[in-house]
Design a protein around this motif. Structure first.
Motif, PDB file in Angstrom:
ATOM      1  N   VAL A   1       0.819  -1.209   0.000  1.00 14.98           N
ATOM      2  CA  VAL A   1       0.000   0.000   0.000  1.00 14.98           C
ATOM      3  C   VAL A   1       0.857   1.264   0.000  1.00 14.98           C
ATOM      4  CG1 VAL A   1      -0.192   0.124   2.525  1.00 14.98           C
ATOM      5  CG2 VAL A   1      -2.022   1.071   1.098  1.00 14.98           C
ATOM      6  N   ASP A   2       2.097   1.166   0.468  1.00 14.26           N
ATOM      7  CA  ASP A   2       2.977   2.329   0.513  1.00 14.26           C
ATOM      8  C   ASP A   2       3.523   2.698  -0.861  1.00 14.26           C
ATOM      9  OD1 ASP A   2       2.755   2.460   3.333  1.00 14.26           O
ATOM     10  OD2 ASP A   2       4.296   0.912   3.543  1.00 14.26           O
ATOM     11  N   LEU A   3       3.527   1.753  -1.804  1.00 16.73           N
ATOM     12  CA  LEU A   3       4.132   1.993  -3.122  1.00 16.73           C
ATOM     13  C   LEU A   3       3.151   1.887  -4.284  1.00 16.73           C
ATOM     14  CD1 LEU A   3       7.605   0.154  -3.020  1.00 16.73           C
ATOM     15  CD2 LEU A   3       7.136   2.581  -2.767  1.00 16.73           C
ATOM     16  N   MET A   4       2.023   1.230  -4.084  1.00 16.49           N
ATOM     17  CA  MET A   4       1.142   0.951  -5.214  1.00 16.49           C
ATOM     18  C   MET A   4       0.543   2.236  -5.789  1.00 16.49           C
ATOM     19  SD  MET A   4      -2.294  -0.549  -3.400  1.00 16.49           S
ATOM     20  CE  MET A   4      -3.518   0.546  -2.663  1.00 16.49           C
ATOM     21  N   ARG A   5       0.187   2.173  -7.059  1.00 14.06           N
ATOM     22  CA  ARG A   5      -0.489   3.276  -7.734  1.00 14.06           C
ATOM     23  C   ARG A   5      -1.990   3.111  -7.472  1.00 14.06           C
ATOM     24  NH1 ARG A   5       2.897   4.372 -13.299  1.00 14.06           N
ATOM     25  NH2 ARG A   5       4.947   3.865 -12.423  1.00 14.06           N
ATOM     26  N   SER A   6      -2.565   4.104  -6.841  1.00 22.66           N
ATOM     27  CA  SER A   6      -3.976   4.017  -6.454  1.00 22.66           C
ATOM     28  C   SER A   6      -4.703   5.276  -6.874  1.00 22.66           C
ATOM     29  CB  SER A   6      -4.099   3.809  -4.946  1.00 22.66           C
ATOM     30  OG  SER A   6      -3.494   4.880  -4.243  1.00 22.66           O
ATOM     31  N   GLY A   7      -6.019   5.298  -6.645  1.00 22.59           N
ATOM     32  CA  GLY A   7      -6.817   6.469  -7.012  1.00 22.59           C
ATOM     33  C   GLY A   7      -6.771   6.718  -8.508  1.00 22.59           C
ATOM     34  N   THR A   8      -6.505   7.959  -8.883  1.00 23.41           N
ATOM     35  CA  THR A   8      -6.451   8.309 -10.308  1.00 23.41           C
ATOM     36  C   THR A   8      -5.241   7.692 -11.007  1.00 23.41           C
ATOM     37  OG1 THR A   8      -5.255  10.358  -9.780  1.00 23.41           O
ATOM     38  CG2 THR A   8      -7.662  10.487  -9.923  1.00 23.41           C
ATOM     39  N   ALA A   9      -4.261   7.248 -10.223  1.00 17.28           N
ATOM     40  CA  ALA A   9      -3.073   6.622 -10.819  1.00 17.28           C
ATOM     41  C   ALA A   9      -3.259   5.123 -11.023  1.00 17.28           C
ATOM     42  CB  ALA A   9      -1.851   6.883  -9.937  1.00 17.28           C
TER      43      ALA A   9
END
Length: 357
Positions: free
Chosen positions: A232-240
């Motif tokens: 969770v610290d590195l993953m691309r989330s949300g609009t990314a």
């Protein structure tokens, strides 16, 4: 007066005599007997320090538990103080406490007497280190600590010393014979102070709700930080986080991979509930083009390569996710929640930036 006849005999010319090849030379390393004596002495130093530490086991009792409670329940901060070699051990102890979530500062006794006592507040706990227990710069601070309402835990080798008499709790390491030839240089005693300090810090850590997630927050850099970092610290989330429905056209997947911030080389493919059903990558697109496939109107679910992709949860360690990517030889890894919804994408570029790949 007649002059004495001059001695015309030729004097012998002095010449440097070259050294003989078999002439003895000074040894560059200790002789065999001295070498063995040196190694034996070095081993005796290690043994002396090991015995000093082992001797502490019988001294860990009620006083240790009281010290643990004071540090664990401290509403303020733990102030560690000491001078000389004990002060250096104290600095390390303060750093260990801070790295495990205990607010801690190191207070130099001399500077404390010239204003740095302002670092100490009511509710703080003092950890005072002195093997002799008679260090003048430290002992003269005891009345000030009392006036400030800060209980003192003494780590000392003399339970009858001025420091011990003025402390609220005494962690007595006992009288320890130093390992140096003169019996003067702090060696075995500092090893014992170091060990009892670590024992206290680790016991406090065990007695508190402090896990790897909290540890990661305090160690964002270096090998330690990487070892406890979560996906969770590195993953691309949300609009990314690139997302495409499985019913979408191939052309839409290309647009998403191109327009998503960071331009990931893949997109998660999901059903109408947002659950992961596949992944489509740049590699998949290149393979289609190489085969002469140019129908970008086809549904993505018919052409995506990864219909059963490997995936991880957001709380998985980054090191584990990296291992999976290496084994599968992939550059992207979908991240799903407990319901299987695609909540992120882990990209090899992010792992490289974090020095985790």
């Amino acid at each position: 007066m007649a002059r004495a006849p001059r001695d015309t005999a030729r004097k012998p010319r002095l010449r440097a005599v070259p050294p003989q090849e078999d002439a003895p030379t000074a040894p560059s390393v200790p002789m065999s007997n001295e070498r063995e004596a040196t190694l034996a002495y070095a081993r005796s130093v290690l043994e002396a320090e090991a015995q000093a530490i082992l001797g502490l086991m019988g001294r860990v009792g009620d006083a240790f538990l009281r010290a643990l409670e004071l540090v664990r329940d401290c509403p303020g901060q733990t102030v560690v103080t000491g001078i000389g070699k004990a002060g250096l051990i104290g600095q390390k102890l303060s750093a260990t406490l801070a790295s495990t979530g205990i607010r801690s500062v190191f207070l130099h006794p001399t500077e404390a007497a010239h204003g740095d006592l302002g670092r100490v507040g009511r509710g703080d706990v003092i950890l005072a280190l002195s093997n002799s227990g008679a260090t003048e710069e430290l002992v003269r601070l005891l009345p000030s600590f009392k006036r400030l309402g800060a209980p003192v835990i003494a780590l000392t080798g003399d339970a009858e010393s001025p420091l011990a008499r003025g402390a609220d709790v005494v962690l007595d390491i006992g009288r320890i014979e130093e390992a140096c030839p003169m019996g003067l240089v702090p060696t075995a005693s500092t090893a014992a102070l170091h060990a009892i300090g670590d024992a206290l810090a680790m016991a406090v850590l065990r007695a508190r709700p402090f896990g790897s997630a909290e540890y990661a927050l305090l160690h964002p850099a270096g090998k330690l930080g990487r070892s406890v970092m979560r996906v969770v610290d590195l993953m691309r989330s949300g609009t990314a986080n690139p997302l495409v429905r499985d019913t979408a056209k191939l052309s839409e997947a290309v647009v998403v991979m191109t327009n998503t911030p960071g331009r990931p080389g893949a997109t998660n493919v999901v059903d109408k509930q947002g659950r992961l059903v596949g992944i489509f990558t740049d590699g998949d697109l290149r393979r289609l083009v190489e085969k002469g496939f140019t129908d970008f109107e086809r549904p993505l679910r018919e052409v995506m390569g990864g219909k059963r992709p490997r995936c991880v949860g957001p709380e998985v360690l980054v090191l584990e996710a990296t291992r999976l990517m290496r084994e599968a030889r992939v550059d992207q890894l979908p991240v799903v929640d407990a319901e299987g919804r695609a909540v992120g994408l882990l990209d090899v570029q992010d792992l490289l930036a974090a020095r985790s790949f």
